[in-house]
Design an enzyme around this catalytic site. Structure first.
Site, PDB file in Angstrom:
ATOM      1  N   GLU A  67      -0.096  14.958  -6.320  1.00 40.40           N
ATOM      2  CA  GLU A  67       1.212  14.902  -5.669  1.00 40.40           C
ATOM      3  C   GLU A  67       2.341  14.458  -6.596  1.00 40.40           C
ATOM      4  O   GLU A  67       3.381  15.107  -6.634  1.00 40.40           O
ATOM      5  CB  GLU A  67       1.191  13.989  -4.442  1.00 40.40           C
ATOM      6  CG  GLU A  67       2.571  13.954  -3.790  1.00 40.40           C
ATOM      7  CD  GLU A  67       2.625  13.250  -2.459  1.00 40.40           C
ATOM      8  OE1 GLU A  67       1.670  12.578  -2.085  1.00 40.40           O
ATOM      9  OE2 GLU A  67       3.675  13.400  -1.792  1.00 40.40           O
ATOM     10  N   ASP A  83      -4.294  13.259  -3.744  1.00 37.90           N
ATOM     11  CA  ASP A  83      -3.199  12.467  -3.171  1.00 37.90           C
ATOM     12  C   ASP A  83      -3.515  11.004  -3.482  1.00 37.90           C
ATOM     13  O   ASP A  83      -4.439  10.423  -2.905  1.00 37.90           O
ATOM     14  CB  ASP A  83      -3.086  12.692  -1.660  1.00 37.90           C
ATOM     15  CG  ASP A  83      -1.756  12.202  -1.134  1.00 37.90           C
ATOM     16  OD1 ASP A  83      -1.164  11.310  -1.770  1.00 37.90           O
ATOM     17  OD2 ASP A  83      -1.310  12.707  -0.082  1.00 37.90           O
ATOM     18  N   ILE A  85      -1.983   8.182  -2.911  1.00 38.72           N
ATOM     19  CA  ILE A  85      -1.925   7.395  -1.662  1.00 38.72           C
ATOM     20  C   ILE A  85      -1.442   8.351  -0.575  1.00 38.72           C
ATOM     21  O   ILE A  85      -0.341   8.901  -0.682  1.00 38.72           O
ATOM     22  CB  ILE A  85      -0.936   6.206  -1.715  1.00 38.72           C
ATOM     23  CG1 ILE A  85      -1.311   5.210  -2.816  1.00 38.72           C
ATOM     24  CG2 ILE A  85      -0.925   5.478  -0.365  1.00 38.72           C
ATOM     25  CD1 ILE A  85      -0.401   3.963  -2.868  1.00 38.72           C
ATOM     26  N   ASP A  86      -2.243   8.565   0.433  1.00 38.26           N
ATOM     27  CA  ASP A  86      -1.764   9.309   1.599  1.00 38.26           C
ATOM     28  C   ASP A  86      -1.458   8.263   2.668  1.00 38.26           C
ATOM     29  O   ASP A  86      -2.321   7.432   2.999  1.00 38.26           O
ATOM     30  CB  ASP A  86      -2.812  10.311   2.091  1.00 38.26           C
ATOM     31  CG  ASP A  86      -2.236  11.177   3.193  1.00 38.26           C
ATOM     32  OD1 ASP A  86      -1.197  11.811   2.965  1.00 38.26           O
ATOM     33  OD2 ASP A  86      -2.812  11.182   4.306  1.00 38.26           O
ATOM     34  N   THR A  88       1.890   6.739   2.399  1.00 36.55           N
ATOM     35  CA  THR A  88       2.681   5.820   1.557  1.00 36.55           C
ATOM     36  C   THR A  88       3.651   4.983   2.388  1.00 36.55           C
ATOM     37  O   THR A  88       3.866   3.805   2.088  1.00 36.55           O
ATOM     38  CB  THR A  88       3.437   6.619   0.472  1.00 36.55           C
ATOM     39  OG1 THR A  88       2.467   7.208  -0.375  1.00 36.55           O
ATOM     40  CG2 THR A  88       4.336   5.739  -0.373  1.00 36.55           C
ATOM     41  N   ASP A 211      -2.631  16.695   0.826  1.00 33.63           N
ATOM     42  CA  ASP A 211      -2.829  15.974   2.095  1.00 33.63           C
ATOM     43  C   ASP A 211      -4.146  16.390   2.762  1.00 33.63           C
ATOM     44  O   ASP A 211      -4.756  15.604   3.474  1.00 33.63           O
ATOM     45  CB  ASP A 211      -1.715  16.288   3.107  1.00 33.63           C
ATOM     46  CG  ASP A 211      -0.330  15.928   2.616  1.00 33.63           C
ATOM     47  OD1 ASP A 211      -0.156  14.815   2.114  1.00 33.63           O
ATOM     48  OD2 ASP A 211       0.590  16.779   2.751  1.00 33.63           O
TER      49      ASP A 211
HETATM   50  C1  IPD Z   1       2.344  12.100   4.333  1.00 32.15           C
HETATM   51  C2  IPD Z   1       1.325  11.703   5.364  1.00 32.15           C
HETATM   52  C3  IPD Z   1       1.879  11.865   6.766  1.00 32.15           C
HETATM   53  C4  IPD Z   1       2.391  13.265   7.009  1.00 32.15           C
HETATM   54  C5  IPD Z   1       3.398  13.668   5.937  1.00 32.15           C
HETATM   55  C6  IPD Z   1       2.780  13.531   4.552  1.00 32.15           C
HETATM   56  P1  IPD Z   1       2.348  10.838   1.967  1.00 32.15           P
HETATM   57  O1  IPD Z   1       1.842  11.987   3.024  1.00 32.15           O
HETATM   58  O2  IPD Z   1       0.135  12.466   5.252  1.00 32.15           O
HETATM   59  O3  IPD Z   1       0.905  11.589   7.741  1.00 32.15           O
HETATM   60  O4  IPD Z   1       2.984  13.310   8.289  1.00 32.15           O
HETATM   61  O5  IPD Z   1       3.804  14.988   6.167  1.00 32.15           O
HETATM   62  O6  IPD Z   1       3.719  13.891   3.569  1.00 32.15           O
HETATM   63  O7  IPD Z   1       3.796  11.144   1.683  1.00 32.15           O
HETATM   64  O8  IPD Z   1       2.154   9.539   2.607  1.00 32.15           O
HETATM   65  O9  IPD Z   1       1.430  11.084   0.817  1.00 32.15           O
HETATM   66 CA    CA Z   2       0.137  12.844   1.526  1.00 34.93          CA
HETATM   67 CA    CA Z   3       0.988  10.651  -1.292  1.00 39.95          CA
END
Ligand code: IPD
Ligand code: CA
Ligand code: CA
Length: 260
Positions: A67, A83, A85-86, A88, A211
């Protein structure tokens, strides 16, 4: 080969998880990306750097999509999709629903995937054709067939064009049907919680490959179904994601498309 790939995947996942946990609820720098509240922290970068280092050390010729770092393309059928950190926004607010997510593709096939939330000590893992696991326990999707009793989860994109139906309208249809819909803030965890039967279905618009790559394999290997909103076979590069236990898939498709 698969054993070595698995070993490296698990090492990268656990080390990234340890970095996330070490900073969790501590102090770290938070920056804004494109859009409001689209955050990146120094921990995202730290986690990503260590994952890429570990992969590079063992497989210097493999491709990587990550990412924050972008595409590091090599001439190899192996592609790691990361990813760091998913979730964030959760992480930045000290909410323990966030994870590291790493999927490994060979050509068009996902071979391996991990999603690790160190704050809950939950490591999800799947290998193509060999099932899905939460820590050491084999997992499967729920057996619920009655859509009226389903528990669902979704998420929302950070920005959306004015020209098309906003995802909030689809959300509204589910709520008006009286269905419980949760919003956790981590798509990778949403998918894994469908895989282990906590949720019966998950949908979201505009996710990115990082994701969903690992969670997609984990849902499939747990016996779930994942498609786009036309019910067609899913690819990690799709912009519509619907993952369910299979039994309620058609009901969810109908509500999302607003057709009876
Ligand atoms: C997000 C998360 C979130 C989703 C967003 C993503 P991130 O990723 O997965 O649940 O609703 O569309 O972008 O930005 O925390 O890596
Ligand atoms: Ca993510
Ligand atoms: Ca992320």
């Amino acid at each position: 080969m698969t054993e070595k790939l698995k070993e490296v995947l698990l090492q990268a996942t656990k080390e990234a998880g340890a970095i996330i946990q070490q900073y969790f609820q501590g102090s770290f720098q938070v920056d804004n990306k494109e859009g409001i509240n689209n955050l990146v922290t120094e921990v995202d970068n730290h986690s990503e750097k260590r994952i890429i280092e570990i992969i590079r050390e063992h497989f210097p010729d493999h491709s990587i999509i990550s990412e924050e770092a972008g595409e590091l393309i090599q001439d190899s059928p192996y592609q790691w999709i990361i990813d760091p950190i998913d979730g964030t926004v959760n992480f930045a607010h000290g909410i323990p629903i966030c994870c590291v997510s790493i999927g490994l593709k060979f050509g068009n096939d996902l071979l391996l995937g991990t999603v690790y939330n160190p704050m809950m000590n939950e490591l999800f893992f799947a290998e193509k054709g060999k099932g899905a696991y939460l820590n050491d326990r084999k997992i499967s999707v729920s057996q619920k067939t009655d859509f009226r009793k389903a528990c669902l989860v979704t998420g929302f994109p950070y920005k959306w064009p004015n020209s098309t139906e906003h995802p909030i309208r689809v959300f509204e249809r589910f709520i008006l049907e009286g269905l419980p819909v949760r919003r956790l803030g981590s798509a990778a965890i949403d998918l894994c919680w469908v895989a282990c039967g906590r949720f019966d279905g998950f949908w979201e618009y505009n996710l990115s490959s990082w994701d969903v790559a690992a969670g997609y394999l984990i849902v499939q290997e747990a016996g779930g179904v994942i498609t786009n909103f036309d019910g067609e076979p899913y690819s990690v590069f799709d912009k519509q994601t619907l993952a369910t236990n299979g039994h309620i898939h058609e009901n969810m498709l109908q509500l999302i498309r607003n057709k009876s």
